[in-house]
Write an enzyme that holds these catalytic residues in place. Structure first.
Site, short mmCIF file in Angstrom:
data_model
loop_
_atom_site.label_atom_id
_atom_site.label_comp_id
_atom_site.label_asym_id
_atom_site.label_seq_id
_atom_site.Cartn_x
_atom_site.Cartn_y
_atom_site.Cartn_z
N HIS A 146 -11.52 67.83 -35.10
CA HIS A 146 -12.17 66.92 -36.02
C HIS A 146 -13.41 68.05 -36.67
CE1 HIS A 146 -9.91 63.54 -34.89
NE2 HIS A 146 -10.16 63.90 -33.50
N HIS A 173 -7.37 70.26 -29.67
CA HIS A 173 -6.96 69.63 -28.46
C HIS A 173 -5.89 69.05 -28.87
CE1 HIS A 173 -9.70 66.91 -30.44
NE2 HIS A 173 -9.00 65.95 -30.00
N GLU A 191 -26.47 50.11 -20.76
CA GLU A 191 -26.26 48.72 -20.75
C GLU A 191 -27.45 48.01 -19.99
OE1 GLU A 191 -24.49 44.88 -21.55
OE2 GLU A 191 -24.17 46.85 -22.27
N GLU A 235 -15.18 63.62 -30.31
CA GLU A 235 -13.98 62.45 -30.16
C GLU A 235 -14.48 61.81 -28.77
OE1 GLU A 235 -9.43 62.35 -29.06
OE2 GLU A 235 -9.87 63.37 -30.92
N HIS A 275 -4.84 69.34 -33.01
CA HIS A 275 -5.73 68.92 -34.01
C HIS A 275 -7.31 69.31 -33.61
CE1 HIS A 275 -5.92 65.20 -31.71
NE2 HIS A 275 -7.02 64.91 -32.48
N ARG A 310 -21.64 36.28 -22.63
CA ARG A 310 -22.65 37.77 -22.72
C ARG A 310 -24.00 37.23 -23.25
NH1 ARG A 310 -26.00 40.83 -22.10
NH2 ARG A 310 -25.88 43.20 -22.28
N HIS A 369 -28.22 38.95 -27.11
CA HIS A 369 -28.97 39.98 -27.26
C HIS A 369 -28.92 40.94 -28.22
CE1 HIS A 369 -24.87 40.93 -26.40
NE2 HIS A 369 -24.95 42.17 -26.61
#
Length: 477
Positions: free
Chosen positions: A357, A401, A252, A362, A355, A182, A185
């Site tokens: 957050h 969720h 990307e 997430e 649960h 890769r 970069h």
């Protein structure tokens, strides 16, 4: 509704209305141009076919209801829809969107049956699903796969173009062939990575001129802050890895490349042999001894506490009934200041407990197995989604969720947060630490139920691997 065999025969042998020739009556007010040689008929229909015309006969149409002898019901489809059992459509003939009985609304098509089988909780939603919840799923298999030079690898991405709800994070799935690079970069966003298979050598340099080089293998993690230039080279067996960026709009295709850096500046300023964009390209094998590539300048090497990699593959998992967790956050990987993650394994029948957050959305990637997830969104909406390996899930903060293993093999997935600490609110623990009188008054439950509530966070709760039944206690029948 009772269906007759005559309606079944009619359904099988009478062409659908849209395939029948239109009745031709009256003169047309439209003049068509001459057709090609050998053509017959008119390109457009006559004006007499406009609506509100009692002279047009009502056609005799076949029933659109699928007779019971032309489809099968999966285990659990006849159970109460509020129970919301997982419906496995993998093996049933001509699956239909029926829940809570033996008959119901059928689907004669057209449809993509493979999608219905993979997404049974969208096709046959639990009765508890309600309201409107944004799409929380994107399979990498539907992302455009961009190939590198000369078969050196490929990359496919997920960002807000594919999953608009995922505003805080984006993902890239990348493959490098043996010895491929890769290209050197850098990015505008921070890059957090999990090695999926194979091994690579990563190299980077920071603003102070401190250099870094390390070899990472399947299960290991790296992080490069925004703007830090780096390279990735696969070893002789090739590799695949997952990248997560801290910007949902990341692409990307907008990566800053060393080859483009030279090509997009005047030729009088840079060497002419850098005038090709590389991106992913073949390379020569990296030396086995990493010291041969450990180039050090006057500023020295990167201090250990600022390391760009973490060998998560060597970390012992935290084991609980029903599965395991490996947590990595800035407490152990300081350079990734806003990335917290958990690599979680859930045994068949078990589930990542309900649960939410408190500070971060997430972003979830599924590495193995199959699962379902219900997103509860205030005040009164929920929707259930199904996932398999290669899918991305996304749940905005602070929607509640769970993640339930719906298959026969261990479920493995990665939870990623934009947070300085990996944390969540466990519904089990919340109720277990709430005074019993308050919980009783709210939920109308008995002492036996209250005695089962934990005061410590379980993370994963075990369950019956038979997904077509339940006894509400979490104990196998």
């Amino acid at each position: 509704m009772k269906l007759s065999h005559s309606s079944a025969s009619l359904f099988l042998f009478v062409a659908p209305a849209w395939a029948l020739p239109a009745p031709q009556s009256g003169a047309s007010g439209v003049v068509d141009p001459p057709g090609p040689s050998g053509a017959s008929g008119s390109l457009r229909g006559p004006e007499s076919l406009l609506g509100n015309n009692p002279s047009i006969p009502i056609p005799t149409e076949p029933s659109t209801v699928i007779p019971p002898d032309q489809f099968e019901l999966a285990p659990g489809q006849t159970e109460d829809e509020q129970l919301g059992l997982y419906i496995n459509l993998t093996e049933v003939k001509n699956p239909q969107p029926i829940r809570g009985g033996s008959t119901g609304p059928t689907d004669p098509g057209p449809r993509t049956e493979a999608y219905d089988r993979l997404n049974s909780d969208l096709f046959i939603p639990p009765g508890t699903d309600e309201g409107d919840v944004s799409n929380a799923k994107w399979p990498f298999g539907l992302s455009h796969n961009r190939h590198g030079l000369a078969g050196a690898g490929w990359a496919r991405q997920q960002n807000i173009d594919q999953l608009p709800i995922a505003t805080a994070m984006a993902g890239v799935n990348m493959r490098l062939s043996p010895n491929a690079y890769r290209e050197l970069h850098w990015h505008k966003a921070g890059e957090w990575a999990l090695m999926l298979n194979g091994s690579v050598r990563i190299a980077a340099i920071n603003e102070e001129g401190q250099s870094f080089v390390d070899d990472v293998t399947a299960g290991d993690v790296w992080f490069f802050p925004a703007g830090v230039p780096h390279s990735i080279q696969a070893f002789e067996n090739g590799c695949e890895f997952l990248l997560v960026f801290d910007d949902g709009a990341f692409s990307e295709d907008e990566t800053f490349l060393v080859s483009e850096l030279f090509e997009r500046n005047p030729e009088s300023v840079v060497a002419k042999n850098f005038r090709t964009s590389l991106w992913i390209f073949p390379g020569t094998p990296a030396p086995a001894n990493i010291e041969e590539q450990n180039v050090t300048g006057p500023a020295g090497t990167l201090p250990k506490q600022e390391s760009y990699s973490y060998h998560l593959s060597q970390q012992e998992p935290y084991r609980v009934p029903g599965g395991t967790l490996k947590v990595i956050d800035p407490a152990t990987f300081p350079i990734a200041k806003t990335f917290s993650a958990a690599l979680i394994t859930v045994e068949p029948g078990a589930m990542r407990e309900i649960h939410w957050h408190t500070t971060s959305d997430e972003w979830t990637y599924f590495l193995q197995g199959s699962a379902r997830l219900t997103v509860y969104q205030a005040p009164a909406s929920s929707r259930t989604f199904d996932f398999t390996a290669g899918d991305v899930g996304y749940v905005p903060v602070p929607n509640a969720h769970y993640l339930e293993n719906t298959g026969s093999e261990p479920l493995v997935f990665l939870e990623v947060l934009q947070a300085s600490t990996y944390s969540d609110i466990s519904v089990n623990q919340w109720l277990g630490l709430t005074p019993k009188q308050i919980t009783k008054d709210h939920l109308n439950v008995d002492d036996q139920f209250l005695d089962t509530l934990p005061k410590t966070k379980p993370f994963i709760v075990p369950g019956n691997p038979n997904m077509t039944t339940t006894n509400f206690t979490g104990n196998p029948l």
